[in-house]
Design a protein around this motif. Structure first.
Motif, mmCIF file in Angstrom:
data_model
loop_
_atom_site.group_PDB
_atom_site.id
_atom_site.type_symbol
_atom_site.label_atom_id
_atom_site.label_comp_id
_atom_site.label_asym_id
_atom_site.label_seq_id
_atom_site.Cartn_x
_atom_site.Cartn_y
_atom_site.Cartn_z
ATOM 1 N N LEU A 20 0.844 -1.187 0.000
ATOM 2 C CA LEU A 20 0.000 0.000 0.000
ATOM 3 C C LEU A 20 0.883 1.242 0.000
ATOM 4 O O LEU A 20 1.948 1.255 0.613
ATOM 5 C CB LEU A 20 -0.913 0.017 1.226
ATOM 6 N N SER A 21 0.411 2.267 -0.663
ATOM 7 C CA SER A 21 1.127 3.542 -0.677
ATOM 8 C C SER A 21 0.187 4.670 -0.288
ATOM 9 O O SER A 21 -1.021 4.598 -0.533
ATOM 10 C CB SER A 21 1.714 3.814 -2.065
ATOM 11 N N CYS A 22 0.757 5.692 0.288
ATOM 12 C CA CYS A 22 0.003 6.890 0.670
ATOM 13 C C CYS A 22 0.804 8.099 0.212
ATOM 14 O O CYS A 22 1.945 8.289 0.642
ATOM 15 C CB CYS A 22 -0.218 6.920 2.172
ATOM 16 N N ALA A 23 0.203 8.878 -0.668
ATOM 17 C CA ALA A 23 0.848 10.094 -1.153
ATOM 18 C C ALA A 23 0.309 11.281 -0.382
ATOM 19 O O ALA A 23 -0.911 11.440 -0.244
ATOM 20 C CB ALA A 23 0.573 10.260 -2.645
ATOM 21 N N ALA A 24 1.221 12.104 0.105
ATOM 22 C CA ALA A 24 0.845 13.249 0.924
ATOM 23 C C ALA A 24 1.188 14.556 0.236
ATOM 24 O O ALA A 24 2.233 14.682 -0.409
ATOM 25 C CB ALA A 24 1.560 13.184 2.272
ATOM 26 N N SER A 25 0.313 15.516 0.367
ATOM 27 C CA SER A 25 0.596 16.858 -0.119
ATOM 28 C C SER A 25 1.264 17.644 1.000
ATOM 29 O O SER A 25 1.253 17.236 2.160
ATOM 30 C CB SER A 25 -0.691 17.545 -0.553
ATOM 31 N N GLY A 26 1.826 18.803 0.662
ATOM 32 C CA GLY A 26 2.387 19.650 1.700
ATOM 33 C C GLY A 26 3.895 19.556 1.798
ATOM 34 O O GLY A 26 4.498 18.525 1.505
ATOM 35 N N ARG A 27 4.505 20.657 2.227
ATOM 36 C CA ARG A 27 5.951 20.752 2.261
ATOM 37 C C ARG A 27 6.548 20.292 3.584
ATOM 38 O O ARG A 27 7.759 20.235 3.727
ATOM 39 C CB ARG A 27 6.380 22.200 1.993
ATOM 40 N N THR A 28 5.716 19.969 4.559
ATOM 41 C CA THR A 28 6.228 19.604 5.873
ATOM 42 C C THR A 28 6.058 18.130 6.178
ATOM 43 O O THR A 28 6.040 17.721 7.329
ATOM 44 C CB THR A 28 5.530 20.432 6.954
ATOM 45 N N PHE A 29 5.912 17.326 5.154
ATOM 46 C CA PHE A 29 5.656 15.901 5.319
ATOM 47 C C PHE A 29 6.687 15.247 6.223
ATOM 48 O O PHE A 29 6.347 14.422 7.061
ATOM 49 C CB PHE A 29 5.660 15.216 3.946
ATOM 50 N N SER A 30 7.945 15.615 6.069
ATOM 51 C CA SER A 30 9.010 14.945 6.824
ATOM 52 C C SER A 30 8.899 15.181 8.325
ATOM 53 O O SER A 30 9.482 14.447 9.123
ATOM 54 C CB SER A 30 10.379 15.401 6.322
ATOM 55 N N THR A 31 8.161 16.179 8.720
ATOM 56 C CA THR A 31 8.029 16.486 10.149
ATOM 57 C C THR A 31 6.832 15.780 10.804
ATOM 58 O O THR A 31 6.628 15.902 12.007
ATOM 59 C CB THR A 31 7.887 17.993 10.380
ATOM 60 N N ILE A 51 5.191 5.274 11.874
ATOM 61 C CA ILE A 51 6.588 5.654 11.728
ATOM 62 C C ILE A 51 6.692 7.142 12.063
ATOM 63 O O ILE A 51 6.004 7.971 11.486
ATOM 64 C CB ILE A 51 7.112 5.326 10.315
ATOM 65 N N GLY A 52 7.555 7.436 13.038
ATOM 66 C CA GLY A 52 7.694 8.809 13.459
ATOM 67 C C GLY A 52 8.531 8.900 14.711
ATOM 68 O O GLY A 52 8.717 7.897 15.406
ATOM 69 N N GLY A 53 9.027 10.093 14.972
ATOM 70 C CA GLY A 53 9.855 10.254 16.150
ATOM 71 C C GLY A 53 11.074 9.362 16.139
ATOM 72 O O GLY A 53 11.618 9.022 17.198
ATOM 73 N N ARG A 70 8.911 5.119 4.750
ATOM 74 C CA ARG A 70 8.555 6.420 4.183
ATOM 75 C C ARG A 70 9.677 6.915 3.289
ATOM 76 O O ARG A 70 10.848 6.571 3.483
ATOM 77 C CB ARG A 70 8.254 7.425 5.300
ATOM 78 N N ASP A 71 9.281 7.733 2.324
ATOM 79 C CA ASP A 71 10.235 8.391 1.441
ATOM 80 C C ASP A 71 9.919 9.881 1.517
ATOM 81 O O ASP A 71 8.975 10.345 0.870
ATOM 82 C CB ASP A 71 10.094 7.851 0.013
ATOM 83 N N ASN A 72 10.673 10.603 2.307
ATOM 84 C CA ASN A 72 10.376 12.019 2.501
ATOM 85 C C ASN A 72 10.606 12.838 1.241
ATOM 86 O O ASN A 72 9.970 13.877 1.046
ATOM 87 C CB ASN A 72 11.212 12.577 3.649
ATOM 88 N N ALA A 73 11.478 12.383 0.368
ATOM 89 C CA ALA A 73 11.721 13.106 -0.883
ATOM 90 C C ALA A 73 10.508 13.027 -1.805
ATOM 91 O O ALA A 73 10.262 13.941 -2.598
ATOM 92 C CB ALA A 73 12.948 12.544 -1.579
ATOM 93 N N LYS A 74 9.757 11.926 -1.691
ATOM 94 C CA LYS A 74 8.579 11.734 -2.552
ATOM 95 C C LYS A 74 7.264 11.971 -1.801
ATOM 96 O O LYS A 74 6.189 11.798 -2.370
ATOM 97 C CB LYS A 74 8.588 10.324 -3.138
#
Length: 122
Positions: A20-31, A51-53, A70-74
Motif C-alpha cells: 500500500l502507498s500513501c501520497a501526501a501533499s504539503g511541504r512539511t511531510f518529513s516532520t 513511523i515517526g519520532g 517512508r520516502d520524505n523526498a517523494k
C-alpha cells in the motif's frame, strides 16, 4: 493542510503480498509521524503501524509480516504486507500526526485519507 491519498488495495489470496502507498501533499511531510489504521467489516478502527519520532511500531498481529516505510523526498509512506490472511481484510487508512509522536490511537492524528480496500481470500 495535508491531503492523503492511499492506493494499492485489491483482492489477494491468503499467503500473498501487497504494498500500500500513501501520497501526501504539503511541504512539511518529513516532520509528521505517519501511520496506517484499518477497519474490518463491522469493527472499529485498529492501529496497524506507525513511523515517526525516529521509530516504528506495529500491532502485534502484523509484526514480522508488515513493514512501514517512508520516502520524505517523494512525500510517500508505504506498508508492505506479506503472508496475508483473511483476518487482514479491511479498509486501510493512512493518517498523519503533526506532532510527530507516532502514537497508536486515532485521535492523535490530524489528517486521514479516504482509505483503500484490501480483501484477502482464503
Amino acid at each position: 493542510q495535508v491531503q492523503l491519498v492511499e492506493s494499492g488495495g485489491k483482492l489477494v489470496q491468503a499467503g500473498g503480498s501487497l504494498r500500500l502507498s500513501c501520497a501526501a501533499s504539503g511541504r512539511t511531510f518529513s516532520t509528521y509521524a505517519m501511520a496506517w489504521f484499518r477497519q474490518a467489516p463491522g469493527k472499529g478502527y485498529e492501529f496497524v503501524a506507525a513511523i515517526g519520532g525516529g521509530s516504528t511500531s506495529y500491532v502485534d498481529s502484523v509484526k514480522g509480516r508488515f513493514t512501514i516505510s517512508r520516502d520524505n523526498a517523494k512525500n510517500t509512506v508505504s506498508l508492505q504486507m506479506n503472508s496475508l490472511n483473511p483476518e487482514d481484510t479491511a479498509v486501510y487508512y493512512c493518517a498523519a500526526d503533526s506532532r510527530n509522536l507516532g502514537l497508536r490511537y486515532g485521535n492523535a492524528y490530524d489528517y486521514w485519507g479516504q482509505g483503500t480496500q484490501v480483501t484477502v481470500s482464503s
